[in-house]
Scaffold this motif. Sequence first.
Motif, mmCIF file in Angstrom:
data_model
loop_
_atom_site.group_PDB
_atom_site.id
_atom_site.type_symbol
_atom_site.label_atom_id
_atom_site.label_comp_id
_atom_site.label_asym_id
_atom_site.label_seq_id
_atom_site.Cartn_x
_atom_site.Cartn_y
_atom_site.Cartn_z
ATOM 1 N N ILE A 75 50.026 9.775 -6.759
ATOM 2 C CA ILE A 75 49.344 10.582 -5.753
ATOM 3 C C ILE A 75 48.327 11.481 -6.440
ATOM 4 O O ILE A 75 48.655 12.173 -7.412
ATOM 5 C CB ILE A 75 50.342 11.441 -4.958
ATOM 6 C CG1 ILE A 75 51.275 10.542 -4.147
ATOM 7 C CG2 ILE A 75 49.625 12.408 -4.032
ATOM 8 C CD1 ILE A 75 52.700 10.687 -4.453
ATOM 9 N N GLY A 76 47.099 11.464 -5.956
ATOM 10 C CA GLY A 76 46.094 12.408 -6.393
ATOM 11 C C GLY A 76 45.880 13.439 -5.308
ATOM 12 O O GLY A 76 45.851 13.097 -4.121
ATOM 13 N N GLY A 77 45.760 14.705 -5.690
ATOM 14 C CA GLY A 77 45.576 15.737 -4.681
ATOM 15 C C GLY A 77 45.612 17.114 -5.303
ATOM 16 O O GLY A 77 45.417 17.271 -6.506
ATOM 17 N N THR A 78 45.874 18.107 -4.479
ATOM 18 C CA THR A 78 45.927 19.476 -4.971
ATOM 19 C C THR A 78 47.235 20.138 -4.564
ATOM 20 O O THR A 78 47.791 19.858 -3.501
ATOM 21 C CB THR A 78 44.754 20.319 -4.431
ATOM 22 O OG1 THR A 78 44.820 20.357 -3.001
ATOM 23 C CG2 THR A 78 43.419 19.747 -4.866
ATOM 24 N N ILE A 79 47.719 21.010 -5.428
ATOM 25 C CA ILE A 79 48.840 21.892 -5.134
ATOM 26 C C ILE A 79 48.329 23.312 -5.349
ATOM 27 O O ILE A 79 47.912 23.668 -6.449
ATOM 28 C CB ILE A 79 50.050 21.627 -6.047
ATOM 29 C CG1 ILE A 79 50.614 20.214 -5.818
ATOM 30 C CG2 ILE A 79 51.149 22.662 -5.800
ATOM 31 C CD1 ILE A 79 51.783 19.857 -6.721
ATOM 32 N N ALA A 80 48.326 24.084 -4.288
ATOM 33 C CA ALA A 80 47.810 25.460 -4.349
ATOM 34 C C ALA A 80 46.394 25.490 -4.922
ATOM 35 O O ALA A 80 46.029 26.391 -5.675
ATOM 36 C CB ALA A 80 48.745 26.339 -5.176
ATOM 37 N N GLY A 81 45.607 24.472 -4.568
ATOM 38 C CA GLY A 81 44.221 24.414 -5.006
ATOM 39 C C GLY A 81 44.001 23.820 -6.376
ATOM 40 O O GLY A 81 42.854 23.597 -6.781
ATOM 41 N N HIS A 82 45.073 23.521 -7.098
ATOM 42 C CA HIS A 82 44.952 22.957 -8.449
ATOM 43 C C HIS A 82 45.017 21.434 -8.370
ATOM 44 O O HIS A 82 45.913 20.875 -7.722
ATOM 45 C CB HIS A 82 46.098 23.485 -9.324
ATOM 46 C CG HIS A 82 45.998 23.105 -10.766
ATOM 47 N ND1 HIS A 82 45.353 23.879 -11.702
ATOM 48 C CD2 HIS A 82 46.472 22.029 -11.437
ATOM 49 C CE1 HIS A 82 45.437 23.310 -12.889
ATOM 50 N NE2 HIS A 82 46.106 22.174 -12.748
ATOM 51 N N LYS A 83 44.094 20.754 -9.015
ATOM 52 C CA LYS A 83 44.020 19.292 -8.946
ATOM 53 C C LYS A 83 45.116 18.660 -9.807
ATOM 54 O O LYS A 83 45.215 18.942 -11.000
ATOM 55 C CB LYS A 83 42.642 18.820 -9.405
ATOM 56 C CG LYS A 83 41.508 19.258 -8.483
ATOM 57 C CD LYS A 83 40.165 18.774 -8.994
ATOM 58 C CE LYS A 83 39.030 19.220 -8.074
ATOM 59 N NZ LYS A 83 37.705 18.789 -8.568
ATOM 60 N N VAL A 84 45.895 17.782 -9.177
ATOM 61 C CA VAL A 84 47.028 17.176 -9.870
ATOM 62 C C VAL A 84 47.079 15.666 -9.650
ATOM 63 O O VAL A 84 46.570 15.140 -8.663
ATOM 64 C CB VAL A 84 48.371 17.785 -9.397
ATOM 65 C CG1 VAL A 84 48.456 19.255 -9.762
ATOM 66 C CG2 VAL A 84 48.571 17.584 -7.894
ATOM 67 N N ALA A 85 47.714 14.998 -10.601
ATOM 68 C CA ALA A 85 48.129 13.609 -10.447
ATOM 69 C C ALA A 85 49.647 13.629 -10.464
ATOM 70 O O ALA A 85 50.256 14.111 -11.425
ATOM 71 C CB ALA A 85 47.598 12.747 -11.581
ATOM 72 N N VAL A 86 50.269 13.150 -9.401
ATOM 73 C CA VAL A 86 51.718 13.187 -9.283
ATOM 74 C C VAL A 86 52.264 11.765 -9.384
ATOM 75 O O VAL A 86 51.932 10.898 -8.574
ATOM 76 C CB VAL A 86 52.160 13.825 -7.958
ATOM 77 C CG1 VAL A 86 53.677 13.830 -7.853
ATOM 78 C CG2 VAL A 86 51.609 15.243 -7.845
ATOM 79 N N LEU A 87 53.106 11.537 -10.390
ATOM 80 C CA LEU A 87 53.778 10.252 -10.545
ATOM 81 C C LEU A 87 55.132 10.371 -9.867
ATOM 82 O O LEU A 87 56.054 11.010 -10.400
ATOM 83 C CB LEU A 87 53.938 9.885 -12.020
ATOM 84 C CG LEU A 87 52.685 9.346 -12.732
ATOM 85 C CD1 LEU A 87 51.677 10.473 -12.972
ATOM 86 C CD2 LEU A 87 53.068 8.700 -14.069
ATOM 87 N N SER A 88 55.237 9.816 -8.682
ATOM 88 C CA SER A 88 56.474 9.888 -7.927
ATOM 89 C C SER A 88 57.381 8.748 -8.379
ATOM 90 O O SER A 88 57.375 7.652 -7.825
ATOM 91 C CB SER A 88 56.189 9.795 -6.430
ATOM 92 O OG SER A 88 57.369 9.981 -5.687
ATOM 93 N N GLY A 89 58.133 9.030 -9.424
ATOM 94 C CA GLY A 89 58.998 8.021 -10.030
ATOM 95 C C GLY A 89 58.554 7.653 -11.429
ATOM 96 O O GLY A 89 57.374 7.737 -11.765
ATOM 97 N N ARG A 90 59.514 7.270 -12.229
ATOM 98 C CA ARG A 90 59.253 6.834 -13.606
ATOM 99 C C ARG A 90 60.096 5.610 -13.910
ATOM 100 O O ARG A 90 61.110 5.354 -13.254
ATOM 101 C CB ARG A 90 59.616 7.942 -14.599
ATOM 102 C CG ARG A 90 61.079 8.389 -14.474
ATOM 103 C CD ARG A 90 61.637 9.030 -15.726
ATOM 104 N NE ARG A 90 60.955 10.220 -16.166
ATOM 105 C CZ ARG A 90 61.197 11.463 -15.731
ATOM 106 N NH1 ARG A 90 62.108 11.657 -14.790
ATOM 107 N NH2 ARG A 90 60.559 12.511 -16.225
#
Length: 262
Positions: free
Chosen positions: A57-72
């Motif tokens: 998932i690409g997006g923002t958390i509290a305005g900060h740009k993040v890449a979230v790997l949901s699972g490994r």
Amino acid sequence: MKTLKEAFDGFQPETALVLGSGLGGLVDSVDVVSRTPYTELEGFSASAVSGHTAELIGGTIAGHKVAVLSGRVHYYEQGDAAAMRGPLEALKSVGVNRLILTNSAGSLNEEAGPGSIMQIEDHINFSGTNPLIGEPTDDRFVGLTTAYDESLRERFADAAARLQIPLHKGVYMWFSGPTFETPAEIRMARVFGANAVGMSTVPEVILARFLGMDVAAFSVITNYAAGMTGNELGHGETKEMAPKGGALLTQLISTVLEEGFQ
């Protein structure tokens, strides 16, 4: 198959997060820009473990740009300690230099019970393997004295204190899995100086440091380790308890991301 750059389509994350078993609820805090299954990404493999949704998932958390790997992908799934090398190399290639790792773990400390959070300050690799075995260059000789970035640790500790979120600190011991540890192994781990045990994270830390990324890592405690309560352990307990500590960890991570890293 898409490259990470194609999947993000111009979006430039600053920080990457890897979510452990049962911690997918953190995705709810993301203002989503893109969502891509691992099966559509070059270098990514989907985990077959329940509790891992296997998407980027690409997006923002509290305005900060993040890449979230949901699972490994875990070592115990295919016997490959370097299973997460492809995703981490892809993140590095698009300019991500900061990695926040999360996992579900068993506690060796009575005061750190299920639903609590432990910030990992150091680790013990008890698996007998290493994700850099076979790496042909001298870059494989990675120093791990400060594997967990001290500045990041301080930022999270300060934020936890302000938010009044109890934040335990300790040493995480990596067992290969997939079986849970025995009571005798837990007694040994305690002698070795471990505070929590689990089946992930350490290979990702090694790979991230190899790639020059700064690392912070957290365990959400889902159970007491084998032999401490007399109860048998199972993955169901992990999936049940992880969201409880995960809610606190989401609050902590969101606060630190909102405040920034400058």
